[in-house]
Design a protein around this motif. Structure first.
Motif, PDB file in Angstrom:
ATOM      1  N   THR A 226     -49.406 -19.272 -23.170  1.00 33.79           N
ATOM      2  CA  THR A 226     -48.301 -18.374 -22.856  1.00 33.79           C
ATOM      3  C   THR A 226     -48.433 -17.092 -23.672  1.00 33.79           C
ATOM      4  N   PRO A 227     -47.898 -15.988 -23.168  1.00 30.95           N
ATOM      5  CA  PRO A 227     -47.930 -14.749 -23.951  1.00 30.95           C
ATOM      6  C   PRO A 227     -47.303 -14.902 -25.328  1.00 30.95           C
ATOM      7  N   GLU A 228     -46.256 -15.712 -25.415  1.00 28.39           N
ATOM      8  CA  GLU A 228     -45.568 -15.900 -26.696  1.00 28.39           C
ATOM      9  C   GLU A 228     -46.486 -16.550 -27.734  1.00 28.39           C
ATOM     10  N   GLU A 229     -47.396 -17.400 -27.285  1.00 28.24           N
ATOM     11  CA  GLU A 229     -48.299 -18.048 -28.232  1.00 28.24           C
ATOM     12  C   GLU A 229     -49.295 -17.052 -28.824  1.00 28.24           C
ATOM     13  N   ILE A 230     -49.641 -16.043 -28.078  1.00 29.92           N
ATOM     14  CA  ILE A 230     -50.447 -14.960 -28.638  1.00 29.92           C
ATOM     15  C   ILE A 230     -49.595 -14.113 -29.573  1.00 29.92           C
ATOM     16  N   ALA A 231     -48.358 -13.859 -29.169  1.00 31.14           N
ATOM     17  CA  ALA A 231     -47.465 -13.011 -29.956  1.00 31.14           C
ATOM     18  C   ALA A 231     -47.194 -13.600 -31.337  1.00 31.14           C
ATOM     19  N   TYR A 232     -47.042 -14.912 -31.421  1.00 29.05           N
ATOM     20  CA  TYR A 232     -46.752 -15.511 -32.727  1.00 29.05           C
ATOM     21  C   TYR A 232     -47.984 -15.499 -33.637  1.00 29.05           C
ATOM     22  N   ALA A 233     -49.167 -15.563 -33.065  1.00 37.90           N
ATOM     23  CA  ALA A 233     -50.374 -15.383 -33.876  1.00 37.90           C
ATOM     24  C   ALA A 233     -50.412 -13.962 -34.434  1.00 37.90           C
ATOM     25  N   MET A 234     -50.046 -12.992 -33.607  1.00 36.45           N
ATOM     26  CA  MET A 234     -49.960 -11.596 -34.059  1.00 36.45           C
ATOM     27  C   MET A 234     -48.900 -11.438 -35.151  1.00 36.45           C
ATOM     28  N   LEU A 235     -47.777 -12.115 -34.987  1.00 37.07           N
ATOM     29  CA  LEU A 235     -46.712 -12.016 -35.987  1.00 37.07           C
ATOM     30  C   LEU A 235     -47.206 -12.495 -37.345  1.00 37.07           C
ATOM     31  N   TYR A 236     -47.942 -13.583 -37.360  1.00 39.23           N
ATOM     32  CA  TYR A 236     -48.507 -14.043 -38.630  1.00 39.23           C
ATOM     33  C   TYR A 236     -49.384 -12.969 -39.256  1.00 39.23           C
ATOM     34  N   LEU A 237     -50.278 -12.391 -38.464  1.00 41.61           N
ATOM     35  CA  LEU A 237     -51.187 -11.374 -38.999  1.00 41.61           C
ATOM     36  C   LEU A 237     -50.451 -10.130 -39.472  1.00 41.61           C
TER      37      LEU A 237
END
Length: 265
Positions: free
Chosen positions: A225-236
């Protein structure tokens, strides 16, 4: 003993974040997740209507967002985006270059226009955004340059998307080199490599039956899901990733594990 941070995990309170390609899909999800984490988000899109929808969704959820329309295939517009944000907010903390194009065309049939647009948006814009933003990022407490790459190009190949894969492989090279160049300024440079993600773009590449077949081949048996990419970005983007630079996180449901295992047999 590891030093403890007093900062709440994965928060971006009061930070100004530019997210390109934020009108739909992964970019919209990144903008929404960053806003939920407390950031003031600049929604950068080429077309107005999708960007306005992202801004509306963020504002209705209690976040803060501002729309800037920009064509990242053009160097001057990429630089103007950064300058406009700096003029409005007086600072920039995070730049996420997520915008990407992927005309599906073979090497034999590709046009100069297709190749130029792909390289301009996917790769060259990374240079122009970084060039313009770094002077402002140097003053930020936790400066971040982040990029949406792809497993296509750096790790796997797909017919009809050779130009796209080449642009993303180049982007990974940019991430590593820029990380070294900007380390002295405490600016970390990282990216996320999505695998097969359920977005509007996926609907262009494959119909419903084909997507089901793709999902069945993934170890986790579904598309991301797009959100799963977004949360990886949030960590970074967070303070907790301050010691991570020059890296990309693969988010693909385990697909590369299968391919690597097959290669070892």
């Amino acid at each position: 003993m590891m030093a403890q941070t007093e900062t709440a995990p994965f928060r971006l309170d009061d930070r100004v974040a530019i997210v390109t390609g934020a009108g739909r899909g992964i970019g919209r999800a990144i903008a929404q997740v960053f806003a939920k984490a407390g950031a003031q988000v600049i929604v950068a899109t080429r077309t107005t209507a999708p960007g306005e929808e992202t801004v509306r969704l963020i504002n209705e959820a209690g976040g803060k967002a501002k729309l800037v329309t920009v064509d990242l295939a053009k160097r001057d517009e990429a630089i103007s985006l950064v300058n406009e944000v700096a003029k409005t907010f007086g600072r920039i903390d995070v730049v996420v270059h997520n915008a990407g194009v992927f005309p599906i065309v073979s090497i034999e049939e590709i046009s100069e226009e297709d190749l130029e647009e792909t390289l301009n948006v996917n790769l060259k814009a990374a240079f122009w955004l970084a060039k313009a933003a770094v002077p402002l990022l140097r003053a930020a407490p936790s400066p971040r340059l982040l990029f949406t790459s792809s497993v296509t190009g750096p790790r796997v190949a797909m017919a009809g998307l050779v130009h796209y894969g080449a642009s993303k492989a180049g982007l990974n090279g940019f991430i590593r080199g820029a990380a070294m160049e900007f380390a002295r300024d405490r600016i970390t440079v990282n990216g996320v490599e999505p695998g097969l993600i359920r977005t509007d773009a996926m609907d262009v590449l494959a119909d419903a039956e084909q997507q089901e077949q793709m999902a069945a081949a993934i170890p986790l048996k579904r598309l991301g899901t797009p959100e799963e990419i977004a949360y990886a970005m949030l960590y970074l983007a967070s303070d907790q990733a301050a010691f991570v630079t020059g890296q990309t996180i693969v988010v693909d449901g385990g697909s590369l594990v299968i391919e690597n295992a097959a290669a070892d047999e």
